[in-house]
Design a protein around this motif. Structure first.
Motif, PDB file in Angstrom:
ATOM      1  N   SER A   7     -40.386  16.564  49.236  1.00 18.01           N
ATOM      2  CA  SER A   7     -40.529  16.047  47.880  1.00 18.01           C
ATOM      3  C   SER A   7     -40.960  14.598  47.856  1.00 18.01           C
ATOM      4  N   TYR A   8     -40.960  13.939  48.992  1.00 15.57           N
ATOM      5  CA  TYR A   8     -41.405  12.552  49.033  1.00 15.57           C
ATOM      6  C   TYR A   8     -42.903  12.443  49.248  1.00 15.57           C
ATOM      7  N   GLU A 152     -33.733   8.578  42.415  1.00 15.04           N
ATOM      8  CA  GLU A 152     -34.518   9.703  41.895  1.00 15.04           C
ATOM      9  C   GLU A 152     -35.276  10.392  43.033  1.00 15.04           C
ATOM     10  N   MET A 153     -35.837   9.616  43.932  1.00 13.90           N
ATOM     11  CA  MET A 153     -36.534  10.190  45.084  1.00 13.90           C
ATOM     12  C   MET A 153     -35.569  10.931  45.990  1.00 13.90           C
ATOM     13  N   ARG A 155     -32.796  12.376  45.095  1.00 15.03           N
ATOM     14  CA  ARG A 155     -32.405  13.607  44.423  1.00 15.03           C
ATOM     15  C   ARG A 155     -33.503  14.659  44.545  1.00 15.03           C
ATOM     16  N   ARG A 156     -34.749  14.257  44.360  1.00 14.11           N
ATOM     17  CA  ARG A 156     -35.853  15.217  44.474  1.00 14.11           C
ATOM     18  C   ARG A 156     -35.992  15.741  45.898  1.00 14.11           C
TER      19      ARG A 156
END
Length: 289
Positions: A7-8, A152-153, A155-156
């Protein structure tokens, strides 16, 4: 990245080869009488603390890499050198025969968090197909950096609540990695992480990482070549008969076993590099021809 999923991908960008930034050249001599010595304009700027840290760390890394052929011990010393001088934690992985990354060395600024790092790597290991992380660095053959990582990153990127909690407790806020390579390809990666109070990695940090990984790759290649040659020599010595390893084009002796050295009645180091025919009787040479 250690335990962080794909997700990063929107934040992590591979970065091409870097070189450490050099200092500005020392100004040339002034014309006589232009200004008096000691004028503010003549004073050299103060050395950047980061540059001094990087230079000292690289010098020490060079000493470590050149002092031993024990790969695992050497890489553990490198990780301990990186932390806390350059990063809050460091992970060094090597590719195994199956193309998977295996951890060799881990270091953390806070020893009490080593258990968290080890759990993160065990439960959430790097994903081979992730577009961001150590495997992506290996695939691209280029360094990668996530300069700033926020909640937020995290968590994603987290696979579940425990993953998110581990990443957050470790305070992961900046990350970069560089590939260790040799003439035969990738050997592994060196990854650096910054925590909440640690560094935010920029171009100079990444240049340091690339330089260090390059030196480590060269040292690993040399160590492996030495061990391969040593194993070959032990195999030679296990053969009772005389064995000569020669260049077929020049007949120069590259190696001999103990049996051959005993047959000739001279030490091994006085045989290697000689032309084979120079060591046998002329009559034998004529018969061979």
């Amino acid at each position: 990245m250690v335990g962080v999923s794909s997700s990063y991908a929107d934040a992590g960008q591979p970065v091409g080869p870097h070189r450490r930034a050099g200092t500005d050249p020392t100004p040339g001599a002034r014309l006589e009488g232009s200004r008096e010595a000691g004028d503010p304009e003549d004073r050299l700027p103060a050395a950047d603390p980061d540059d001094l840290t990087f230079a000292a760390a690289m010098a020490e890394a060079g000493r470590i890499l050149g002092s031993s052929l024990d790969t695992a011990a050497t890489l553990r010393q490198i990780a301990d050198l990186i932390v806390p001088r350059v990063a809050d934690w460091c992970a060094i992985d090597l590719l195994d025969a199956d193309g998977r990354l295996s951890p060799v060395a881990i270091a953390h600024r806070d020893p009490s968090k080593m258990a968290l790092v080890e759990r993160l790597r065990k439960v959430y290991p790097p994903e081979p197909d992730a577009p961001v992380g150590s495997y992506a660095v290996i695939a691209a053959g280029e360094p990668m950096v996530l300069a700033r990582i926020d909640d937020e990153m995290l968590r994603r990127g987290a696979k579940d609540d425990e993953h998110f909690a581990l990443l957050r407790e470790l305070g992961l806020r900046s990350w970069m990695a560089a590939p260790m390579t040799s003439s035969g390809g990738a050997l592994g990666t060196i990854a650096f992480a910054g925590a909440e109070s640690g560094p935010v990695f920029g171009p100079r940090h990444l240049a340091f990482a690339v330089d260090l990984a390059s030196r480590a790759g060269a040292a690993l290649e040399n160590a492996r070549a030495f061990h391969a040659a040593d194993r070959f020599r032990r195999l030679l010595d296990a053969v009772a008969e005389s064995v000569f390893v020669v260049d077929p084009g020049t007949w120069v002796i590259a190696d001999v076993n103990e049996g051959a050295a005993s047959l000739l009645g001279v030490p091994r180091d006085r045989v290697v590099g000689r032309v084979l025919w120079d060591l046998v009787e002329p009559a034998s040479v004529a018969a061979a021809e």
